[in-house]
Design a protein around this motif. Structure first.
Motif, PDB file in Angstrom:
ATOM      1  N   ASN A   1      26.313  33.225  29.205  1.00 27.22           N
ATOM      2  CA  ASN A   1      27.441  32.856  28.368  1.00 27.22           C
ATOM      3  C   ASN A   1      28.560  34.098  28.380  1.00 27.22           C
ATOM      4  O   ASN A   1      29.798  33.866  28.100  1.00 27.22           O
TER       5      ASN A   1
ATOM      6  N   LYS B   1      30.457  33.010  31.144  1.00 30.51           N
ATOM      7  CA  LYS B   1      31.590  32.072  30.992  1.00 30.51           C
ATOM      8  C   LYS B   1      32.838  32.566  30.092  1.00 30.51           C
ATOM      9  O   LYS B   1      33.787  32.164  30.526  1.00 30.51           O
ATOM     10  N   ASP B   2      32.342  33.407  29.140  1.00 32.51           N
ATOM     11  CA  ASP B   2      33.411  33.936  28.409  1.00 32.51           C
ATOM     12  C   ASP B   2      34.591  34.695  29.023  1.00 32.51           C
ATOM     13  O   ASP B   2      35.857  34.564  28.875  1.00 32.51           O
ATOM     14  N   TYR B   3      34.078  35.500  30.034  1.00 32.93           N
ATOM     15  CA  TYR B   3      34.991  36.201  30.887  1.00 32.93           C
ATOM     16  C   TYR B   3      35.897  35.354  31.649  1.00 32.93           C
ATOM     17  O   TYR B   3      36.974  35.599  31.712  1.00 32.93           O
ATOM     18  N   PHE B   4      35.278  34.303  32.311  1.00 35.30           N
ATOM     19  CA  PHE B   4      36.312  33.426  33.301  1.00 35.30           C
ATOM     20  C   PHE B   4      37.276  32.433  32.051  1.00 35.30           C
ATOM     21  O   PHE B   4      38.185  32.350  32.560  1.00 35.30           O
ATOM     22  N   THR B   5      36.771  32.248  30.933  1.00 35.28           N
ATOM     23  CA  THR B   5      37.628  31.642  29.886  1.00 35.28           C
ATOM     24  C   THR B   5      38.688  32.403  29.616  1.00 35.28           C
ATOM     25  O   THR B   5      39.965  31.967  29.639  1.00 35.28           O
ATOM     26  N   HIS B   6      38.229  33.868  29.422  1.00 42.01           N
ATOM     27  CA  HIS B   6      39.435  34.608  28.856  1.00 42.01           C
ATOM     28  C   HIS B   6      40.343  34.950  30.139  1.00 42.01           C
ATOM     29  O   HIS B   6      41.667  35.054  29.890  1.00 42.01           O
ATOM     30  N   LYS B   7      39.892  35.040  31.340  1.00 40.43           N
ATOM     31  CA  LYS B   7      40.585  35.218  32.547  1.00 40.43           C
ATOM     32  C   LYS B   7      41.817  34.253  32.787  1.00 40.43           C
ATOM     33  O   LYS B   7      42.813  34.442  33.155  1.00 40.43           O
ATOM     34  N   LEU B   8      40.998  33.081  32.508  1.00 37.58           N
ATOM     35  CA  LEU B   8      41.882  31.776  32.656  1.00 37.58           C
ATOM     36  C   LEU B   8      42.865  31.768  31.746  1.00 37.58           C
ATOM     37  O   LEU B   8      44.179  31.528  32.141  1.00 37.58           O
ATOM     38  N   LEU B   9      42.641  32.197  30.415  1.00 33.57           N
ATOM     39  CA  LEU B   9      43.803  31.992  29.260  1.00 33.57           C
ATOM     40  C   LEU B   9      44.780  33.177  29.549  1.00 33.57           C
ATOM     41  O   LEU B   9      45.897  32.814  29.439  1.00 33.57           O
TER      42      LEU B   9
END
Length: 189
Positions: A79, A82-90
């Motif tokens: 998790n 997942k959060d790391y990549f979500t924040h990186k994408l944002l």
């Protein structure tokens, strides 16, 4: 007889630092390898291990000795990744939305996007402290004094770190491109 892991979790529920240390010793290397596989950065994998075990410590009273600790640990890690990549994408979307000049031709847009991608890669490769200082300055608009107070360092150190990053970026990006000049004018200087 209770398995050793259940005993350690029972002791951790009571706040035992020794039990925490033993669980860390047993699982940190595997968790680090798991994080490295996805994050491709030793520093990020180390931060992942620290974040996961920080969550374990904060929730030590809620741990159930009958549950599979390893599964719980790796679920937290997954998790976090997942959060790391979500924040990186944002983060990358924000850069693109904020910095892309409005009236560019398709070719200029591609060139500009390429510059942004190169800059993002270079920034992500910086040592974590230098990256943090640069992002606080250029992406969050904080002053050197604010950053210095936040990170408990001197404003001169902040200025030096930012200057080093700007120098690095300028040395790695082709200055002959008009869009590069525009980018540095708007974003870096």
């Amino acid at each position: 007889m209770m398995p050793i892991e259940a005993i350690l979790i029972e002791e951790l529920n009571k706040g035992s630092i020794e039990a925490f240390d033993e669980l860390f010793r047993r699982y940190a290397p595997r968790l680090h390898a798991f994080g490295l596989k996805y994050l491709k950065s030793n520093t990020d994998a180390e931060e992942l291990v620290q974040d996961v075990f920080l969550k374990i410590w904060k929730n030590k009273n809620k741990l159930d000795k009958t549950q599979n600790f390893k599964s719980y640990l790796f679920t937290i890690a997954f998790n976090q990744i997942k959060d790391y990549f979500t924040h990186k994408l944002l983060y990358l979307e924000t850069i693109n939305d904020t910095l892309l000049p409005p009236d560019l031709s398709p070719l200029e847009s591609i060139s500009y996007q390429s510059i942004l991608d190169n800059i993002s890669v270079l920034i992500e490769r910086l040592p974590s402290r230098k990256k943090q200082i640069f992002k606080l300055s250029r992406f969050e608009g904080k002053s050197s004094a604010e950053i210095a107070a936040l990170l408990k360092i001197t404003p001169k150190t902040v200025d030096n770190q930012i200057s080093e990053v700007i120098h690095l970026l300028k040395s790695k990006i082709n200055p002959s491109d008009l869009l590069t000049i525009l980018f540095f004018y708007l974003f870096v200087n």
